[in-house]
Design a protein around this motif. Structure first.
Motif, mmCIF file in Angstrom:
data_model
loop_
_atom_site.group_PDB
_atom_site.id
_atom_site.type_symbol
_atom_site.label_atom_id
_atom_site.label_comp_id
_atom_site.label_asym_id
_atom_site.label_seq_id
_atom_site.Cartn_x
_atom_site.Cartn_y
_atom_site.Cartn_z
ATOM 1 N N ALA A 94 0.864 -1.186 0.000
ATOM 2 C CA ALA A 94 0.000 0.000 0.000
ATOM 3 C C ALA A 94 0.895 1.228 0.000
ATOM 4 N N ASN A 95 0.703 2.073 -0.994
ATOM 5 C CA ASN A 95 1.428 3.335 -1.074
ATOM 6 C C ASN A 95 0.506 4.465 -0.649
ATOM 7 N N GLN A 96 1.117 5.514 -0.126
ATOM 8 C CA GLN A 96 0.322 6.635 0.363
ATOM 9 C C GLN A 96 -0.235 7.426 -0.807
ATOM 10 N N GLY A 97 -1.512 7.763 -0.720
ATOM 11 C CA GLY A 97 -2.161 8.586 -1.731
ATOM 12 C C GLY A 97 -2.266 10.020 -1.242
ATOM 13 N N PRO A 98 -2.986 10.840 -1.964
ATOM 14 C CA PRO A 98 -3.147 12.231 -1.529
ATOM 15 C C PRO A 98 -3.999 12.328 -0.265
ATOM 16 N N THR A 99 -3.727 13.337 0.532
ATOM 17 C CA THR A 99 -4.460 13.559 1.769
ATOM 18 C C THR A 99 -5.474 14.675 1.565
ATOM 19 N N MET A 100 -6.729 14.402 1.936
ATOM 20 C CA MET A 100 -7.759 15.434 1.854
ATOM 21 C C MET A 100 -7.731 16.237 3.155
ATOM 22 N N LYS A 101 -7.636 17.549 3.032
ATOM 23 C CA LYS A 101 -7.588 18.400 4.209
ATOM 24 C C LYS A 101 -8.969 18.989 4.467
ATOM 25 N N ARG A 102 -9.439 18.808 5.686
ATOM 26 C CA ARG A 102 -10.735 19.330 6.082
ATOM 27 C C ARG A 102 -10.564 20.173 7.344
ATOM 28 N N ILE A 103 -11.514 21.059 7.589
ATOM 29 C CA ILE A 103 -11.442 21.963 8.738
ATOM 30 C C ILE A 103 -12.548 21.619 9.728
ATOM 31 N N ARG A 104 -12.169 21.570 10.998
ATOM 32 C CA ARG A 104 -13.126 21.324 12.079
ATOM 33 C C ARG A 104 -13.189 22.584 12.938
ATOM 34 N N PRO A 105 -14.353 23.223 13.010
ATOM 35 C CA PRO A 105 -14.461 24.426 13.840
ATOM 36 C C PRO A 105 -14.295 24.085 15.330
ATOM 37 N N ARG A 106 -13.581 24.929 16.041
ATOM 38 C CA ARG A 106 -13.361 24.742 17.479
ATOM 39 C C ARG A 106 -13.768 26.022 18.220
ATOM 40 N N ALA A 107 -13.612 26.002 19.527
ATOM 41 C CA ALA A 107 -14.045 27.124 20.364
ATOM 42 C C ALA A 107 -13.202 28.372 20.100
ATOM 43 N N GLN A 108 -13.798 29.514 20.343
ATOM 44 C CA GLN A 108 -13.151 30.823 20.272
ATOM 45 C C GLN A 108 -12.577 31.118 18.889
ATOM 46 N N GLY A 109 -13.295 30.682 17.854
ATOM 47 C CA GLY A 109 -12.912 31.034 16.491
ATOM 48 C C GLY A 109 -11.750 30.251 15.911
ATOM 49 N N ARG A 110 -11.288 29.265 16.626
ATOM 50 C CA ARG A 110 -10.167 28.471 16.115
ATOM 51 C C ARG A 110 -10.670 27.411 15.131
ATOM 52 N N ALA A 111 -9.737 26.855 14.389
ATOM 53 C CA ALA A 111 -10.085 25.782 13.454
ATOM 54 C C ALA A 111 -8.990 24.722 13.521
ATOM 55 N N TYR A 112 -9.387 23.468 13.659
ATOM 56 C CA TYR A 112 -8.435 22.359 13.651
ATOM 57 C C TYR A 112 -8.483 21.689 12.284
ATOM 58 N N ARG A 113 -7.341 21.223 11.847
ATOM 59 C CA ARG A 113 -7.270 20.546 10.559
ATOM 60 C C ARG A 113 -7.491 19.048 10.756
ATOM 61 N N ILE A 114 -8.336 18.480 9.918
ATOM 62 C CA ILE A 114 -8.545 17.028 9.901
ATOM 63 C C ILE A 114 -7.980 16.529 8.588
ATOM 64 N N GLU A 115 -7.106 15.538 8.657
ATOM 65 C CA GLU A 115 -6.495 14.968 7.458
ATOM 66 C C GLU A 115 -7.107 13.607 7.173
ATOM 67 N N LYS A 116 -7.760 13.482 6.035
ATOM 68 C CA LYS A 116 -8.357 12.210 5.625
ATOM 69 C C LYS A 116 -7.412 11.581 4.616
ATOM 70 N N LYS A 117 -6.718 10.559 5.067
ATOM 71 C CA LYS A 117 -5.672 9.965 4.242
ATOM 72 C C LYS A 117 -6.235 8.928 3.280
ATOM 73 N N THR A 118 -5.592 8.811 2.129
ATOM 74 C CA THR A 118 -5.950 7.807 1.137
ATOM 75 C C THR A 118 -4.723 6.978 0.808
#
Length: 128
Positions: A94-118
């Motif tokens: 299994a070779n690594q594919g592209p990673t989809m980057k998504r944003i998860r809203p957090r408290a006080q206007g922050r945003a966490y990045r969620i990486e969905k790997k393929t």
């Protein structure tokens, strides 16, 4: 530097085609590390034994790998006229594919990045 003209180099490279039956899935929604854990359990095993192992493996990657294995068996049977009872898994990776980057809203206007790997999963069979 390679010797010869580019067309000559390509002709030589394409002359030795790999005739082993194989199947590949690209952009599978499973991380490569999780897929490798399952692939290591079936590598080198008989095809029927590997199917049984994958059927009862409680991991998400096992479902995807099971489909790829069935596709490789069908390719061997239909395209290369090989007997499925003599096949075994010679290579599986299994070779690594592209990673989809998504944003998860957090408290006080922050945003966490969620990486969905393929991953790109390949299974190569051979006859014993």
């Amino acid at each position: 530097m390679a010797k010869g003209h580019r067309s000559q180099i390509k002709r030589e490279r394409n002359a030795n085609k790999d005739t082993r039956p194989n199947a590949k899935v690209s952009y599978a929604k499973v991380s490569a590390t999780k897929a490798k854990i399952v692939l290591d359990t079936v590598k080198g095993k008989n095809v029927r034994e590997a199917e049984a192992i994958l059927r009862y493996t409680p991991r998400n990657a096992a479902r995807v790998i099971e489909k790829v294995l069935k596709s490789a068996i069908a390719n061997a049977e239909n395209n290369l006229e090989m007997d499925p009872s003599t096949l075994y898994i010679e290579e599986a990776f299994a070779n690594q594919g592209p990673t989809m980057k998504r944003i998860r809203p957090r408290a006080q206007g922050r945003a966490y990045r969620i990486e969905k790997k393929t991953s790109h999963i390949t299974i190569i069979l051979n006859e014993r």
